[in-house]
Design an enzyme around this catalytic site. Structure first.
Site, PDB file in Angstrom:
ATOM      1  CG  PHE A  58      82.582  93.511 -76.484  1.00 25.84           C
ATOM      2  CD1 PHE A  58      83.258  93.190 -77.647  1.00 25.84           C
ATOM      3  CD2 PHE A  58      82.866  94.723 -75.864  1.00 25.84           C
ATOM      4  CE1 PHE A  58      84.196  94.060 -78.190  1.00 25.84           C
ATOM      5  CE2 PHE A  58      83.800  95.602 -76.410  1.00 25.84           C
ATOM      6  CZ  PHE A  58      84.463  95.269 -77.577  1.00 25.84           C
ATOM      7  CG  ASP A  90      82.759  94.361 -68.552  1.00 28.50           C
ATOM      8  OD1 ASP A  90      82.374  95.537 -68.388  1.00 28.50           O
ATOM      9  OD2 ASP A  90      83.445  93.997 -69.530  1.00 28.50           O
ATOM     10  CE  LYS A 100      81.004 100.998 -74.458  1.00 25.96           C
ATOM     11  NZ  LYS A 100      81.365  99.593 -74.321  1.00 25.96           N
TER      12      LYS A 100
HETATM   13  C1  LIG Z   1      82.605  98.826 -74.455  1.00 26.62           C
HETATM   14  C2  LIG Z   1      82.854  97.704 -73.533  1.00 26.62           C
HETATM   15  C3  LIG Z   1      84.158  97.343 -73.145  1.00 26.62           C
HETATM   16  C4  LIG Z   1      85.391  97.973 -73.749  1.00 26.62           C
HETATM   17  O1  LIG Z   1      85.530  99.322 -73.423  1.00 26.62           O
HETATM   18  P1  LIG Z   1      86.559 100.225 -74.260  1.00 26.62           P
HETATM   19  O2  LIG Z   1      86.484 101.550 -73.559  1.00 26.62           O
HETATM   20  O3  LIG Z   1      86.078 100.257 -75.678  1.00 26.62           O
HETATM   21  O4  LIG Z   1      87.904  99.620 -74.148  1.00 26.62           O
HETATM   22  C5  LIG Z   1      84.302  96.340 -72.213  1.00 26.62           C
HETATM   23  N1  LIG Z   1      83.230  95.709 -71.675  1.00 26.62           N
HETATM   24  C6  LIG Z   1      81.969  96.031 -72.022  1.00 26.62           C
HETATM   25  C7  LIG Z   1      80.831  95.326 -71.370  1.00 26.62           C
HETATM   26  C8  LIG Z   1      81.740  97.034 -72.972  1.00 26.62           C
HETATM   27  O5  LIG Z   1      80.481  97.313 -73.339  1.00 26.62           O
END
Ligand SMILES: *Cc1c(COP(=O)(O)O)cnc(C)c1O
Length: 393
Positions: free
Chosen positions: A137, A222, A251
């Site tokens: 994700f 990520d 986050k």
């Molecule tokens: C939540 C998340 C995203 C997306 O972040 P947003 O602030 O919702 O755009 C991308 N990568 C990972 C691993 C995430 O957990």
């Protein structure tokens, strides 16, 4: 009619239905607790999905926001500010850890936007092929969505930017087979949060580093969910001692205030040149000041060690509960794997009992509470958990 029911009816009539019906109408928070508009209190074990790392209404954050709001909130990127400069230096230093490499930062407003910056940097290698993992994700914007594996998220929006190859997560041989000198970047989560807190086998990230280095491809990690202290390290990949080319963060970086960042290590930091990328709000002094304050508090209060210790204790406690087959993850990012596919029921029962958790998969309960949470505060949840699982069976 409760206040909540009335508000939810108004919500349903006013918003594009992207999220379904919200589970609660929240009014305020304090420490690790939130309160709904009917005055019910909940222990928050989800932390706004790994965002509210210092809990709610943390006095240092509240003071920093009030002070900075009285000075400067936004300037445009024609100008810079002291908080922005300090954050660029400090985030670079935190990401690189002990590695001997230069860092350069791009500040954005969310995880998806941080990943868009990563995607554009990858394109500037002159190659277009991307390799991502099954179960990944990376966000909801068109570029970050192209790197996200789940068909239900992607398919309504085809065609997405190409060309992306997905490989089984955690399988170094499959990665090696997929990566050649046409690949711009390999993008991986050190722990797949949305997929149910899935960890790759030890050595996977080091193998990915070797494979990408050999092919001249970027290694992009990520850390939007796994970073900023959540696993007991500043960034989850530090546990394996690898030095990637790109790290994205969001986050927990803002402790509840929107901010994202793409950190480039070494030459990847020179691929974008003036005019090739930008943002109106990204890097504004208010967001930067908040992120600096989050870092200050994590350091001052020893929250990395704390998250590791409390997380291990919590995992040990939950692992012995009947109906739990495993507890995955590290620090305060945990996936409680249930023997049956009853996680959505358990989530609802938990909420009814005053605990906020979530079910990213039918058999997994995800926990990502504030890094400040104590064993004492978790105790009522630990005591209730067997009953929540039992009641759902
Ligand atoms: C939540 C998340 C995203 C997306 O972040 P947003 O602030 O919702 O755009 C991308 N990568 C990972 C691993 C995430 O957990």
């Amino acid at each position: 009619m409760t206040a909540s029911a009335d508000y939810l009816a108004r919500y349903g009539a006013s918003f594009i239905n992207t999220f379904g019906t919200p589970k609660l109408v929240l009014d305020r928070g304090e420490g690790v607790y939130v309160y709904d508009v009917d005055g019910r209190r909940y222990l928050d074990l989800l932390g706004g999905i790994a965002v509210n790392s210092l809990g709610y209404a943390h006095p240092d954050l509240v003071a920093a926001i009030a002070d900075q709001a009285g000075k400067l909130m936004h300037t445009s990127n024609f100008f810079t500010t002291v908080p922005q400069i300090e954050l660029g230096e400090r985030l670079g230093a935190l990401v690189k850890g002990s590695a001997d490499v230069e860092t350069r930062v791009f500040l954005a407003n969310s995880g998806s936007e941080a990943n868009e910056a990563g995607f554009k940097i990858a394109r500037r290698t002159g190659r277009t092929r991307m390799v991502a993992a099954e179960g990944s994700f990376h966000g909801r914007t068109m570029g970050s969505l192209a790197l996200t594996h789940k068909a239900a998220y992607r398919e309504p929006f085809d065609p997405l930017p190409g060309d992306v190859t997905f490989v089984p997560y955690g399988d170094a041989d499959a990665l090696a087979a997929a990566v050649d000198d046409t690949v711009a970047a390999v993008v991986l989560e050190p722990i797949q949060g949305e997929n149910g807190v899935v960890e790759p086998p030890q050595g996977y990230l080091s193998a990915a580093r070797e494979i990408t280095a050999k092919a001249g491809a970027l290694l992009w990690l990520d850390e939007v969910q796994s970073g900023m202290g959540r696993t007991g390290e500043w960034f989850a990949h530090h546990a394996e001692g690898v030095t990637p080319d790109l790290v994205t963060s969001a986050k927990g970086l803002g402790g509840g205030f929107p901010i994202g960042a793409c950190v480039a290590l070494g030459e990847a930091g020179t691929l974008l040149t003036p005019g090739q990328h930008g943002t109106t709000f990204g890097g504004n002094p208010l967001a930067a000041r908040v992120a600096l304050t989050v870092m200050d508090v994590i350091e001052r209060d020893g929250l990395l060690r704390h998250a590791a210790q409390v997380g291990d204790w919590l995992a040990d406690e939950l692992a012995t509960v009947p109906g739990v087959s495993a507890v995955r993850g590290r620090g305060l990012l945990r996936g409680v794997v249930l023997a049956e596919e009853i996680a959505p029921d358990v989530q609802q029962r938990a909420q009814d009992a005053g605990f906020i958790v979530n079910a990213p998969r039918p058999s997994v309960i995800r926990l990502a509470p504030p890094l400040t949470i104590t064993a004492e505060e978790l105790e009522p949840f630990v005591a209730a958990f067997a009953g929540l699982v039992e009641g759902g069976r």
